[in-house]
Enzyme design. Structure first.
Site, short mmCIF file in Angstrom:
data_model
loop_
_atom_site.label_atom_id
_atom_site.label_comp_id
_atom_site.label_asym_id
_atom_site.label_seq_id
_atom_site.Cartn_x
_atom_site.Cartn_y
_atom_site.Cartn_z
N LYS A 1 -6.18 2.91 8.73
CA LYS A 1 -5.31 4.08 8.13
C LYS A 1 -5.96 5.41 8.46
CE LYS A 1 -3.26 0.63 4.73
NZ LYS A 1 -3.14 0.48 3.52
N SER B 1 0.60 -1.35 -0.05
CA SER B 1 0.07 -0.07 -0.12
C SER B 1 1.01 1.33 -0.08
CB SER B 1 -0.97 0.08 1.35
OG SER B 1 -0.34 -0.03 2.41
#
Length: 769
Positions: A715, A672
């Site tokens: 996140k 990511s």
């Protein structure tokens, strides 16, 4: 002093008056004997300290030996000489002379000692004879004739020597007797050896007697049991009638199918005929008791009140909406269909998020019996399926034991830590679970010990796991996955306020009026003293406050302890964690990424530096292989679009690029960070700053497409904690964002991107160049 040839003996000691033969094979020893035969047939026999030594020197020999007279020599095959000798007197080894052919000893003979008082000698004689008689009574290997000859002697020195020669002792003890030159010392050593040997033989005889008694007792019990069997047969009574009748009465009351009752009755009839074999009857008794304790058709009544069940779940757990929704759906279907198929749920999430406790709450809400089976570290298939009854110590598996523990056939069974089962040579545990967790098969689950199929179709199975990666595919396919994600700060605050604080106050013997924790102090504990996905550490911190408060109440006589944000350090010490806040100003080559960890989300500041060089590409910060590949893909993409940014074609040959992620001791990996590293590199190359109030997450392809990622909730929480308000998220993750609660997305400007052009446009100050 005079010289004599010497022979070093291995593992034997010869005393004066001792007539013995031994074999000699060493060349030096044979030559020493031949030299003695040429002189006066006298030789010094001295014992080696270590029998393994081949070429002994003076330090390898005991200091005192025996002068012996050679009586006979016999030469045997293979250069072996058998020697018959008679011990004459003790002698001290002064030194070994240098002689290459044989050992030549300089010796000193002991002078006769001064005579002891006759009364002392008589006392010694009587005492040693008494000990010898006791020794002979315990040790039957000394003949009566030999014992009689020794006891007839009236010289105490002769008696001591004869006893030393004929008792069975090790050569080290015989050497001690040889080295006892004085009569008193010799008497003490021989007496001590005799006393020790007598005690050993008496203990051995006592142990042997106990063993014989036990054997006789078993034999007696067997005879009595056989007589009892005959008496019962004569009276017309069945064997084991009482126990068997009790079992039969229990079978009549048992809620089970006809086939099950017939099988149990058959086993009871076998049990009746095993009275003569206690071992077999014990095995069959245990088996019958297991069958009778299983809940074959016994069920408990489920709670059909949907509102009441939902209220219990709400009271006992804050959040976890998906889990509650699924349980209420199951209850609604069960109420309509009267039975319904029990689902097999798997709660997956980080440690401490309440997976195990939610299962207990579900059991409470549905009014089901609760059974917890911990699978962590289980690696033997027999733990699940049970042992076959042919094995000694066989027992049912954990599933069958869980049914016995529940007492009904429709409990809630929690399979805790299902991702931590393993396999070894005894079988594959996860494969054994396939039958348990398959709704098409588990209505006839076969335990190896029970042998009769068990119906598990009405059991509500709930499994828990931390990581789906370690669960085999076929097993995962049989379960309905429900993700239990990390808690937000607000959720942690509510959980602590409503559940953890009252629980800990009660556990530490306090009253609610004696401890007050302010809301600000609680929020400070969540952000500065714990960093986790769940609430275990938070609960421990609350426990610490309770303990310190209890001490204050008792020692300082305080009626109420109040914990504020200002005095929190007094209870918990200095704060352990600080969130890395956003940068104050836009910077070149520095971009904030978002990462998922097992204890929640975090932000990663990716830094890129350029240096004159030869085109090297350096990666530091303990990156994993996937992250390194993302960096390579990012630089390849940048090189493919150099014309768009007026980058010199020779730039990558003449400059080195260094990518670093701080906190080098912490391993980092995952797919990511692709767009983050690509943006940081492009910023460093083009000298265009990146917005400080921005974070991003997403994977990149060679052509600049942005791919979706996971762990979005954690996140976004990390971005909020860092004070960031703008977040770039892959467009394909839009449905994930829409599912998130408002409290997570509030205050965040989430921009969805599908290509690197869009990322650059949003990230660079002034947009794309």
């Amino acid at each position: 002093m005079y010289h004599l040839p010497a022979v070093a003996l291995r593992g034997t000691t010869i005393l004066p008056d001792m007539i013995v033969h031994f074999d000699v094979s060493r060349e030096k020893s044979i030559q020493a004997i031949e030299q003695a035969m040429m002189q006066d047939q006298r030789i010094l026999l001295i014992t080696q300290k270590n029998p393994e030594t081949e070429e002994p020197v003076q330090e390898d020999l005991y200091p005192i030996g025996t002068i012996a007279e050679i009586k006979q020599l016999v030469k045997l095959p293979k250069n072996i000489v058998r020697v018959l000798v008679e011990g004459i007197e003790r002698a001290q080894l002064v030194s070994l002379e240098e002689n290459p052919n044989y050992l030549e000893a300089q010796i000193a003979v002991f002078e006769p000692e001064e005579d002891l008082d006759e009364t002392v000698k008589e006392a010694m004689l009587r005492s040693i004879k008494e000990l010898f008689v006791r020794y002979c009574n315990s040790n039957k290997q000394i003949s009566k004739e030999l014992a009689g000859q020794i006891l007839e002697l009236e010289n105490v020195e002769k008696v001591l020597d004869q006893i030393s020669i004929h008792i069975q002792i090790r050569y080290e003890e015989r050497q001690k007797i040889l080295e006892a030159v004085s009569l008193e010392e010799r008497y003490e050593i021989v007496g001590m050896i005799l006393t020790n040997e007598i005690q050993i033989m008496e203990i051995g005889a006592r142990l042997q007697s106990k063993v014989k008694e036990r054997v006789d007792k078993n034999q007696r019990e067997y005879i009595l049991r056989e007589q009892l069997k005959v008496i019962r047969e004569e009276l017309g009574e069945d064997n084991s009638a009482t126990e068997a009748e009790q079992f039969l009465e229990t079978v009549k009351k048992l809620k089970a199918k006809k086939e099950v009752k017939e099988r149990i009755t058959k086993e009871i009839n076998r049990f009746k005929n095993t009275v003569g074999s206690p071992a077999e009857s014990g095995v069959i008794r245990t088996y019958i008791e297991t069958l009778l304790s299983l809940p074959w058709d016994k069920t408990s009544r489920d709670n059909k009140n949907l509102q009441g069940a939902y209220q219990i779940l709400e009271e006992e757990h804050y959040g976890l909406e998906k889990v509650k929704e699924r349980i209420m759906e199951f209850l609604a279907v069960r109420t309509l269909t009267k039975k319904g198929e029990s689902p097999i749920l798997c709660l997956v999430g980080p440690p401490g998020t309440g997976k195990t406790s939610i299962a207990k709450s579900v059991a409470h809400a549905l009014n089901k019996e609760y059974v917890r089976i911990s699978l962590g570290g289980v690696r033997d298939e027999a733990e699940i399926r049970g042992h076959r009854r042919t094995y000694v110590g066989a027992m049912p598996g954990r599933i069958a034991n869980g049914m016995i523990q529940a007492g009904v056939k429709n409990p809630l069974m929690l399979l805790d830590e299902i991702d931590k089962v393993s396999s070894d040579y005894k079988g594959d545990t996860s494969s054994a679970l396939l039958e348990v967790l398959d709704s098409e098969q588990n209505h006839k689950f076969r335990d190896h010990y029970v042998e009769i199929p068990l119906d598990l179709s009405e059991v509500l199975f709930i499994a828990t796991a931390n990581d789906l990666q370690t669960i085999p595919g076929p097993l995962l396919d049989r379960m309905e996955i429900i993700e239990v994600s990390s808690y937000t700060e607000n959720e942690k605050w509510h959980i602590a306020k409503e559940h953890l604080i009252p629980k800990q106050i009660k556990a530490h013997g306090l009253k609610s009026a004696q401890l007050e924790i302010s809301d600000e102090a609680l929020r400070e504990m969540i952000t500065a003293y714990t960093r986790e996905a769940g609430v275990r550490s938070l609960e421990r911190k609350i426990g610490t406050i309770c303990r310190k408060s209890a001490r204050k109440i008792l020692e300082e006589k305080e009626s109420c302890v109040r914990v504020e944000k200002e005095n929190l350090e007094e209870f918990l010490g200095r704060a352990r964690y600080t969130f890395q806040k956003k940068n104050e100003e836009d910077q070149i080559g520095i971009v904030r990424g978002l990462a998922w960890t097992s204890v929640g989300g975090d932000t990663l500041q990716i830094e890129v530096n350029l240096m004159p060089g030869q085109g090297e590409f350096v990666l530091t910060g303990q990156m994993g292989d996937v992250m390194k590949e993302s960096a390579q893909i990012g630089i390849s993409y940048i090189r493919s679009i150099t014309e768009n940014y007026q980058i010199d074609a020779e730039f990558f040959k003449n400059n080195d690029i260094h990518i670093h992620i701080p906190e080098g001791a912490v391993p980092k990996d995952g797919p990511s960070a692709g767009i983050t590293m690509a943006t940081a590199m492009l910023s460093a190359i083009t000298k265009i700053p990146v917005k400080a109030n921005l974070a991003m997450t997403g994977e990149i392809t060679l052509r600049g497409r942005v791919l979706p990622i996971g762990g979005l909730k954690e996140k976004l929480l990390a971005a909020k904690n860092a004070g960031i308000t703008t977040v770039l998220v892959p467009k394909e993750n839009k449905p994930d964002v829409e599912e998130l609660e408002k409290e997570i997305t509030d205050g965040l400007n989430i921009i969805f991107v599908s290509s690197m052009e869009e990322v650059i446009k949003e990230a660079f100050t002034g947009g794309q160049v």
